[in-house]
Design a protein around this motif. Sequence first.
Motif, PDB file in Angstrom:
ATOM      1  N   GLY A   5       0.848  -1.195   0.000  1.00 37.44           N
ATOM      2  CA  GLY A   5       0.000   0.000   0.000  1.00 37.44           C
ATOM      3  C   GLY A   5       0.880   1.239   0.000  1.00 37.44           C
ATOM      4  O   GLY A   5       1.702   1.420   0.895  1.00 37.44           O
ATOM      5  N   ASN A   6       0.696   2.059  -1.015  1.00 35.50           N
ATOM      6  CA  ASN A   6       1.423   3.330  -1.106  1.00 35.50           C
ATOM      7  C   ASN A   6       0.456   4.430  -0.660  1.00 35.50           C
ATOM      8  O   ASN A   6      -0.422   4.826  -1.408  1.00 35.50           O
ATOM      9  CB  ASN A   6       1.874   3.537  -2.570  1.00 35.50           C
ATOM     10  N   TRP A   7       0.644   4.887   0.562  1.00 39.10           N
ATOM     11  CA  TRP A   7      -0.311   5.860   1.121  1.00 39.10           C
ATOM     12  C   TRP A   7      -0.091   7.268   0.579  1.00 39.10           C
ATOM     13  O   TRP A   7      -0.888   8.163   0.840  1.00 39.10           O
ATOM     14  CB  TRP A   7      -0.200   5.883   2.654  1.00 39.10           C
ATOM     15  N   LYS A   8       1.013   7.478  -0.123  1.00 37.30           N
ATOM     16  CA  LYS A   8       1.340   8.813  -0.668  1.00 37.30           C
ATOM     17  C   LYS A   8       1.294   9.851   0.463  1.00 37.30           C
ATOM     18  O   LYS A   8       1.585   9.504   1.610  1.00 37.30           O
ATOM     19  CB  LYS A   8       0.418   9.150  -1.839  1.00 37.30           C
ATOM     20  N   MET A   9       0.900  11.096   0.171  1.00 39.59           N
ATOM     21  CA  MET A   9       0.920  12.131   1.220  1.00 39.59           C
ATOM     22  C   MET A   9      -0.446  12.176   1.911  1.00 39.59           C
ATOM     23  O   MET A   9      -1.181  13.163   1.828  1.00 39.59           O
ATOM     24  CB  MET A   9       1.283  13.494   0.615  1.00 39.59           C
ATOM     25  N   VAL A  35      -0.620  -0.561  -4.455  1.00 43.62           N
ATOM     26  CA  VAL A  35      -1.974  -0.006  -4.385  1.00 43.62           C
ATOM     27  C   VAL A  35      -1.927   1.388  -3.778  1.00 43.62           C
ATOM     28  O   VAL A  35      -1.405   1.559  -2.672  1.00 43.62           O
ATOM     29  CB  VAL A  35      -2.864  -0.910  -3.493  1.00 43.62           C
ATOM     30  N   GLY A  36      -2.466   2.375  -4.480  1.00 42.64           N
ATOM     31  CA  GLY A  36      -2.513   3.737  -3.947  1.00 42.64           C
ATOM     32  C   GLY A  36      -3.818   3.982  -3.217  1.00 42.64           C
ATOM     33  O   GLY A  36      -4.010   3.578  -2.066  1.00 42.64           O
ATOM     34  N   GLY A  37      -4.772   4.629  -3.913  1.00 43.81           N
ATOM     35  CA  GLY A  37      -6.040   5.049  -3.308  1.00 43.81           C
ATOM     36  C   GLY A  37      -6.730   3.973  -2.478  1.00 43.81           C
ATOM     37  O   GLY A  37      -7.178   4.239  -1.351  1.00 43.81           O
ATOM     38  N   ALA A  38      -6.795   2.757  -3.003  1.00 38.79           N
ATOM     39  CA  ALA A  38      -7.540   1.697  -2.303  1.00 38.79           C
ATOM     40  C   ALA A  38      -6.787   1.157  -1.084  1.00 38.79           C
ATOM     41  O   ALA A  38      -7.318   0.333  -0.346  1.00 38.79           O
ATOM     42  CB  ALA A  38      -7.866   0.561  -3.271  1.00 38.79           C
ATOM     43  N   GLY A  53      11.472   5.826  -7.493  1.00 40.09           N
ATOM     44  CA  GLY A  53      11.180   6.243  -8.863  1.00 40.09           C
ATOM     45  C   GLY A  53       9.709   6.228  -9.217  1.00 40.09           C
ATOM     46  O   GLY A  53       9.341   6.047 -10.392  1.00 40.09           O
ATOM     47  N   HIS A  54       8.841   6.435  -8.223  1.00 40.40           N
ATOM     48  CA  HIS A  54       7.411   6.505  -8.536  1.00 40.40           C
ATOM     49  C   HIS A  54       7.177   7.589  -9.586  1.00 40.40           C
ATOM     50  O   HIS A  54       7.857   8.622  -9.579  1.00 40.40           O
ATOM     51  CB  HIS A  54       6.619   6.801  -7.259  1.00 40.40           C
ATOM     52  N   SER A  55       6.188   7.389 -10.443  1.00 33.16           N
ATOM     53  CA  SER A  55       5.980   8.351 -11.536  1.00 33.16           C
ATOM     54  C   SER A  55       5.672   9.755 -11.009  1.00 33.16           C
ATOM     55  O   SER A  55       5.986  10.746 -11.652  1.00 33.16           O
ATOM     56  CB  SER A  55       4.870   7.878 -12.466  1.00 33.16           C
ATOM     57  N   TYR A  86       5.292  -2.316 -12.271  1.00 35.06           N
ATOM     58  CA  TYR A  86       4.882  -1.708 -13.548  1.00 35.06           C
ATOM     59  C   TYR A  86       3.654  -0.872 -13.275  1.00 35.06           C
ATOM     60  O   TYR A  86       2.592  -1.402 -12.885  1.00 35.06           O
ATOM     61  CB  TYR A  86       4.590  -2.778 -14.609  1.00 35.06           C
ATOM     62  N   GLU A  87       3.784   0.433 -13.461  1.00 40.53           N
ATOM     63  CA  GLU A  87       2.671   1.347 -13.197  1.00 40.53           C
ATOM     64  C   GLU A  87       2.462   2.270 -14.385  1.00 40.53           C
ATOM     65  O   GLU A  87       3.147   3.290 -14.512  1.00 40.53           O
ATOM     66  CB  GLU A  87       2.979   2.194 -11.960  1.00 40.53           C
ATOM     67  N   PRO A  88       1.523   1.921 -15.271  1.00 40.52           N
ATOM     68  CA  PRO A  88       1.218   2.836 -16.371  1.00 40.52           C
ATOM     69  C   PRO A  88       0.670   4.139 -15.793  1.00 40.52           C
ATOM     70  O   PRO A  88      -0.298   4.104 -15.019  1.00 40.52           O
ATOM     71  CB  PRO A  88       0.161   2.085 -17.183  1.00 40.52           C
ATOM     72  N   GLY A 143      -1.815   0.818 -10.419  1.00 43.35           N
ATOM     73  CA  GLY A 143      -2.634   1.752 -11.207  1.00 43.35           C
ATOM     74  C   GLY A 143      -4.085   1.369 -11.038  1.00 43.35           C
ATOM     75  O   GLY A 143      -4.565   0.433 -11.685  1.00 43.35           O
ATOM     76  N   SER A 144      -4.796   2.083 -10.115  1.00 45.57           N
ATOM     77  CA  SER A 144      -6.221   1.849  -9.868  1.00 45.57           C
ATOM     78  C   SER A 144      -6.555   0.392  -9.529  1.00 45.57           C
ATOM     79  O   SER A 144      -7.585  -0.129  -9.963  1.00 45.57           O
ATOM     80  CB  SER A 144      -7.053   2.345 -11.057  1.00 45.57           C
ATOM     81  N   VAL A 145      -5.684  -0.238  -8.752  1.00 48.69           N
ATOM     82  CA  VAL A 145      -6.013  -1.589  -8.272  1.00 48.69           C
ATOM     83  C   VAL A 145      -7.087  -1.472  -7.192  1.00 48.69           C
ATOM     84  O   VAL A 145      -7.011  -0.616  -6.316  1.00 48.69           O
ATOM     85  CB  VAL A 145      -4.756  -2.294  -7.709  1.00 48.69           C
ATOM     86  N   ALA A 173      -2.966   5.073 -15.651  1.00 47.43           N
ATOM     87  CA  ALA A 173      -3.878   4.272 -14.820  1.00 47.43           C
ATOM     88  C   ALA A 173      -3.775   4.652 -13.348  1.00 47.43           C
ATOM     89  O   ALA A 173      -4.521   4.129 -12.527  1.00 47.43           O
ATOM     90  CB  ALA A 173      -3.557   2.793 -14.994  1.00 47.43           C
ATOM     91  N   ILE A 174      -2.862   5.556 -13.005  1.00 45.37           N
ATOM     92  CA  ILE A 174      -2.659   5.881 -11.588  1.00 45.37           C
ATOM     93  C   ILE A 174      -3.652   6.934 -11.143  1.00 45.37           C
ATOM     94  O   ILE A 174      -3.691   8.044 -11.687  1.00 45.37           O
ATOM     95  CB  ILE A 174      -1.211   6.368 -11.345  1.00 45.37           C
ATOM     96  N   GLY A 175      -4.464   6.581 -10.162  1.00 47.32           N
ATOM     97  CA  GLY A 175      -5.413   7.518  -9.570  1.00 47.32           C
ATOM     98  C   GLY A 175      -6.517   7.969 -10.513  1.00 47.32           C
ATOM     99  O   GLY A 175      -7.249   8.897 -10.212  1.00 47.32           O
ATOM    100  N   THR A 176      -6.643   7.312 -11.649  1.00 41.08           N
ATOM    101  CA  THR A 176      -7.619   7.748 -12.642  1.00 41.08           C
ATOM    102  C   THR A 176      -8.852   6.848 -12.677  1.00 41.08           C
ATOM    103  O   THR A 176      -9.837   7.175 -13.336  1.00 41.08           O
ATOM    104  CB  THR A 176      -6.998   7.698 -14.053  1.00 41.08           C
TER     105      THR A 176
HETATM  106  P1  PGA Z   1      -3.602   4.222  -7.448  1.00 40.25           P
HETATM  107  O1  PGA Z   1      -2.037   4.520  -7.251  1.00 40.25           O
HETATM  108  O2  PGA Z   1      -3.842   2.820  -6.933  1.00 40.25           O
HETATM  109  O3  PGA Z   1      -4.307   5.277  -6.620  1.00 40.25           O
HETATM  110  O4  PGA Z   1      -3.888   4.347  -8.893  1.00 40.25           O
HETATM  111  C1  PGA Z   1      -1.059   3.543  -7.470  1.00 40.25           C
HETATM  112  C2  PGA Z   1       0.315   4.114  -7.241  1.00 40.25           C
HETATM  113  O5  PGA Z   1       0.529   5.270  -7.595  1.00 40.25           O
HETATM  114  O6  PGA Z   1       1.232   3.447  -6.712  1.00 40.25           O
END
Ligand code: PGA
Length: 258
Positions: free
Chosen positions: A11-15, A236-239, A97-99, A169-171, A215-217, A174-177
């Motif tokens: 889980g990547n909680w970001k900020m 996994v970001g948001g979820a 190296g997160h996008s 692999y994170e297109p 990417g939006s998992v 697909a991230i947060g979209t």
């Molecule tokens: P997301 O983010 O699950 O919110 O799309 C994934 C990530 O950036 O690592």
Amino acid sequence: MNTMRRPIIAGNWKMNKSNFEAIDLVTLLKRDLNDVNDVDIVVCPPFTALSDVKDVLTDSNIMLGAQNLYWEDAGAFTGEISASMLKEVGAQFVIIGHSERRQYFAETNDSVNKRIKAALKWNLTPIVCVGENLHERENNRTFDVVRDHCEGAFDGFSEEEIEKIIIAYEPVWAIGTGKTATPQQAQEVHRFIRELLMRMYNEELARDIRIQYGGSVKPENITELMAQPDIDGALVGGASLSHESFVKIVKNACAIRT
Ligand code: PGA
């Protein structure tokens, strides 16, 4: 998914999450995931919550990761955090190296490479992110970009070093979209990465390295993604910010393994 490689959900909680919120979340995760043995589980809170989260995670099967590091061990680098500092608070993993780091903080293949070196020196497992943006995908440049990210990130490393790495692999599109890559689109790139590693290193390394998809998992799409032969887990970001959805993702990932 290949049964030889142990799946890993991070889980990547970001900020996101204050210390209080982080403690609440991880307390619930610890309670609800304590019977999971088949999947590695990692949470990556912001730097400020690492220490408190680590305390909660004592005697649990959930591991701790950070979201970034700086490659020098110490010195006049205002605002930065070193690998040794992460180690000291109990981190075992670090996202590199997160996008979003490339997009907003000018990270490059070269800085990603230096960060991986520092992580390995301090025995932190790097989760190295690679992936194309929408413009690159639409211009059929996905494989070129992923190759460039991998070659740049891994330049100068030995096989023994690369074996310790996890790739995500994170297109970017697909991230947060909410737009997940289809399992087939993800599988195609995962396979490409494995073939690339086979050419760069050897067959065994390419077979054994773990490659996560990110990417939006969500709980609804993890099963189909994990069913792909070259997908070994998810970043996994948001979820990962809600205890219900992260628990479901981990449990659904387990279910497909059994
Ligand atoms: P997301 O983010 O699950 O919110 O799309 C994934 C990530 O950036 O690592």
